[in-house]
Design a protein around this motif. Structure first.
Motif, PDB file in Angstrom:
ATOM      1  N   PRO A  33       0.507  -1.260   0.225  1.00  0.00           N
ATOM      2  CA  PRO A  33      -0.420  -0.092   0.193  1.00  0.00           C
ATOM      3  C   PRO A  33       0.988   1.353  -0.123  1.00  0.00           C
ATOM      4  O   PRO A  33       2.371   0.959   0.356  1.00  0.00           O
ATOM      5  N   PRO A  34       0.211   2.003  -0.755  1.00  0.00           N
ATOM      6  CA  PRO A  34       1.281   3.928  -0.463  1.00  0.00           C
ATOM      7  C   PRO A  34       1.086   3.782   1.440  1.00  0.00           C
ATOM      8  O   PRO A  34       0.894   3.874   1.934  1.00  0.00           O
ATOM      9  N   PRO A  35       2.196   5.074   1.339  1.00  0.00           N
ATOM     10  CA  PRO A  35       2.573   5.241   2.829  1.00  0.00           C
ATOM     11  C   PRO A  35       1.625   5.847   3.012  1.00  0.00           C
ATOM     12  O   PRO A  35       0.751   6.270   2.211  1.00  0.00           O
ATOM     13  N   GLU A  36       2.109   5.615   4.368  1.00  0.00           N
ATOM     14  CA  GLU A  36       0.762   6.886   5.427  1.00  0.00           C
ATOM     15  C   GLU A  36       0.921   7.675   5.163  1.00  0.00           C
ATOM     16  O   GLU A  36       1.412   8.694   5.241  1.00  0.00           O
ATOM     17  N   GLY A  37      -0.655   8.264   4.969  1.00  0.00           N
ATOM     18  CA  GLY A  37      -1.397   9.474   4.201  1.00  0.00           C
ATOM     19  C   GLY A  37      -1.389  10.272   2.714  1.00  0.00           C
ATOM     20  O   GLY A  37      -1.586  10.933   2.510  1.00  0.00           O
ATOM     21  N   PHE A  38      -1.014   8.929   1.619  1.00  0.00           N
ATOM     22  CA  PHE A  38      -1.031   9.158   1.070  1.00  0.00           C
ATOM     23  C   PHE A  38      -2.047   7.398   0.126  1.00  0.00           C
ATOM     24  O   PHE A  38      -2.598   6.659   0.824  1.00  0.00           O
ATOM     25  N   ALA A  39      -3.282   7.980  -0.173  1.00  0.00           N
ATOM     26  CA  ALA A  39      -4.147   7.428  -1.239  1.00  0.00           C
ATOM     27  C   ALA A  39      -3.434   6.361  -1.897  1.00  0.00           C
ATOM     28  O   ALA A  39      -3.885   5.323  -2.524  1.00  0.00           O
ATOM     29  N   THR A  40      -2.706   6.996  -3.013  1.00  0.00           N
ATOM     30  CA  THR A  40      -2.260   6.321  -3.841  1.00  0.00           C
ATOM     31  C   THR A  40      -0.713   6.426  -4.261  1.00  0.00           C
ATOM     32  O   THR A  40       0.051   7.419  -3.386  1.00  0.00           O
ATOM     33  N   TRP A  41       0.011   5.929  -4.383  1.00  0.00           N
ATOM     34  CA  TRP A  41       1.266   6.114  -5.219  1.00  0.00           C
ATOM     35  C   TRP A  41       1.869   7.290  -5.641  1.00  0.00           C
ATOM     36  O   TRP A  41       3.103   8.070  -5.633  1.00  0.00           O
ATOM     37  N   GLU A  42       0.961   7.659  -6.425  1.00  0.00           N
ATOM     38  CA  GLU A  42       1.134   8.188  -7.474  1.00  0.00           C
ATOM     39  C   GLU A  42       0.536   9.935  -6.931  1.00  0.00           C
ATOM     40  O   GLU A  42       1.982  10.424  -6.664  1.00  0.00           O
ATOM     41  N   ASP A  43      -0.196   9.660  -5.956  1.00  0.00           N
ATOM     42  CA  ASP A  43       0.210  10.564  -4.757  1.00  0.00           C
ATOM     43  C   ASP A  43       1.266  10.940  -3.705  1.00  0.00           C
ATOM     44  O   ASP A  43       1.690  12.649  -3.241  1.00  0.00           O
ATOM     45  N   PHE A  44       2.057   9.739  -3.086  1.00  0.00           N
ATOM     46  CA  PHE A  44       3.046  10.194  -2.643  1.00  0.00           C
ATOM     47  C   PHE A  44       4.305  10.749  -3.875  1.00  0.00           C
ATOM     48  O   PHE A  44       5.736  12.264  -3.125  1.00  0.00           O
ATOM     49  N   ASP A  45       4.077  10.371  -4.994  1.00  0.00           N
ATOM     50  CA  ASP A  45       5.302  10.669  -5.748  1.00  0.00           C
ATOM     51  C   ASP A  45       4.920  11.789  -6.755  1.00  0.00           C
ATOM     52  O   ASP A  45       6.288  13.024  -6.199  1.00  0.00           O
ATOM     53  N   ARG A  46       4.009  12.605  -5.902  1.00  0.00           N
ATOM     54  CA  ARG A  46       4.070  13.877  -6.136  1.00  0.00           C
ATOM     55  C   ARG A  46       4.926  14.503  -5.215  1.00  0.00           C
ATOM     56  O   ARG A  46       4.805  16.409  -5.026  1.00  0.00           O
ATOM     57  N   THR A  47       5.060  15.057  -3.553  1.00  0.00           N
ATOM     58  CA  THR A  47       5.526  15.095  -2.647  1.00  0.00           C
ATOM     59  C   THR A  47       6.478  15.010  -2.801  1.00  0.00           C
ATOM     60  O   THR A  47       7.509  15.665  -2.416  1.00  0.00           O
ATOM     61  N   GLN A  48       7.821  13.699  -3.646  1.00  0.00           N
ATOM     62  CA  GLN A  48       8.944  13.791  -4.105  1.00  0.00           C
ATOM     63  C   GLN A  48       9.430  14.667  -5.105  1.00  0.00           C
ATOM     64  O   GLN A  48       8.639  15.208  -5.550  1.00  0.00           O
ATOM     65  N   PRO A  49      10.607  15.040  -4.613  1.00  0.00           N
ATOM     66  CA  PRO A  49      11.492  15.942  -5.656  1.00  0.00           C
ATOM     67  C   PRO A  49      11.778  15.454  -7.191  1.00  0.00           C
ATOM     68  O   PRO A  49      11.392  13.956  -6.946  1.00  0.00           O
ATOM     69  N   PRO A  50      11.358  16.400  -8.426  1.00  0.00           N
ATOM     70  CA  PRO A  50      11.594  15.807  -9.290  1.00  0.00           C
ATOM     71  C   PRO A  50      12.405  14.827 -10.165  1.00  0.00           C
ATOM     72  O   PRO A  50      11.522  13.647 -10.805  1.00  0.00           O
ATOM     73  N   GLU A  51      13.171  14.674  -8.966  1.00  0.00           N
ATOM     74  CA  GLU A  51      14.512  13.208  -9.927  1.00  0.00           C
ATOM     75  C   GLU A  51      13.962  12.345  -8.869  1.00  0.00           C
ATOM     76  O   GLU A  51      14.834  11.813 -10.260  1.00  0.00           O
ATOM     77  N   ASP A  52      13.430  12.707  -7.853  1.00  0.00           N
ATOM     78  CA  ASP A  52      13.626  10.809  -6.769  1.00  0.00           C
ATOM     79  C   ASP A  52      11.811  10.734  -7.728  1.00  0.00           C
ATOM     80  O   ASP A  52      11.080   9.554  -7.526  1.00  0.00           O
ATOM     81  N   ARG A  53      10.794  11.155  -8.384  1.00  0.00           N
ATOM     82  CA  ARG A  53       9.538  10.466  -8.562  1.00  0.00           C
ATOM     83  C   ARG A  53       9.243   9.398  -9.625  1.00  0.00           C
ATOM     84  O   ARG A  53      10.352   9.360 -10.488  1.00  0.00           O
ATOM     85  N   GLY A  54       9.285   8.592  -9.214  1.00  0.00           N
ATOM     86  CA  GLY A  54       9.099   7.553  -9.804  1.00  0.00           C
ATOM     87  C   GLY A  54      10.181   6.111 -10.110  1.00  0.00           C
ATOM     88  O   GLY A  54      10.706   5.277 -10.588  1.00  0.00           O
ATOM     89  N   SER A  55      11.008   6.840  -9.125  1.00  0.00           N
ATOM     90  CA  SER A  55      12.775   6.140  -9.396  1.00  0.00           C
ATOM     91  C   SER A  55      12.744   4.739  -8.454  1.00  0.00           C
ATOM     92  O   SER A  55      13.764   4.414  -8.293  1.00  0.00           O
ATOM     93  N   TRP A  56      11.580   4.723  -7.778  1.00  0.00           N
ATOM     94  CA  TRP A  56      11.432   3.038  -7.078  1.00  0.00           C
ATOM     95  C   TRP A  56      10.514   2.344  -7.245  1.00  0.00           C
ATOM     96  O   TRP A  56       9.618   3.006  -6.823  1.00  0.00           O
ATOM     97  N   PHE A  57      10.226   1.128  -6.980  1.00  0.00           N
ATOM     98  CA  PHE A  57       9.210   0.516  -6.655  1.00  0.00           C
ATOM     99  C   PHE A  57       9.310  -0.480  -6.528  1.00  0.00           C
ATOM    100  O   PHE A  57      10.878  -1.169  -6.557  1.00  0.00           O
ATOM    101  N   ALA A  58       8.365  -1.419  -5.750  1.00  0.00           N
ATOM    102  CA  ALA A  58       8.469  -2.936  -5.148  1.00  0.00           C
ATOM    103  C   ALA A  58       7.559  -3.187  -4.783  1.00  0.00           C
ATOM    104  O   ALA A  58       6.646  -3.214  -5.244  1.00  0.00           O
TER     105      ALA A  58
END
Length: 144
Positions: A33-58
């Protein structure tokens, strides 16, 4: 005596989430599941610096038995054959035509997901038949 260690299998790739979701389908694994406080992984990614968005998944085995798979973005593309590959064990205990039928059915399912069939290796005196394949970014694996 050394204790047995758990392992994680790491894939270098261009699109971590896409490749992870492919392997979830192949292996029956699940994405966390996405990190606590985020409905989706896309919501979480939007909080990351641009160069880190989508940089990993498990993803992981829902039964907890198999290793965690980790996918990390790298800048370079794949250029040579893998030095390590996964054998997806779908024909264990089967031989001959029965084994080939199971391998071919799974191959068809994975090709529909975007995998590429490379080569059928027929049984010989030492090995049972298997099918060499590539995932959606060209990483080799075998249906065994």
């Amino acid at each position: 005596m050394a204790s047995v260690k758990q392992i994680q299998v790491t894939f270098d790739c261009a699109e971590p989430q896409r490749v992870a979701r492919f392997w979830c389908e192949v292996l029956g694994y699940v994405a966390p599941p996405p990190p606590e406080g985020f409905a989706t992984w896309e919501d979480f990614d939007r909080t990351q610096p641009p160069e880190d968005r989508g940089s990993w998944f498990a993803c992981s085995d829902p039964s907890g038995v198999g290793p965690r798979l980790y996918f990390q973005r790298v800048p370079e593309g794949k250029v040579v054959k893998n030095r390590l590959h996964l054998d997806v064990r779908v024909g264990t205990g089967l031989v001959g035509e029965e084994r080939l039928a199971v391998l071919e059915a799974e191959c068809a399912r994975l090709v529909a997901l975007g995998a590429v069939r490379v080569q059928l290796l027929l049984a010989d005196e030492d090995n049972e038949s298997c099918i060499v394949m590539q995932d959606i970014e060209g990483n080799e694996f075998c249906l065994d």
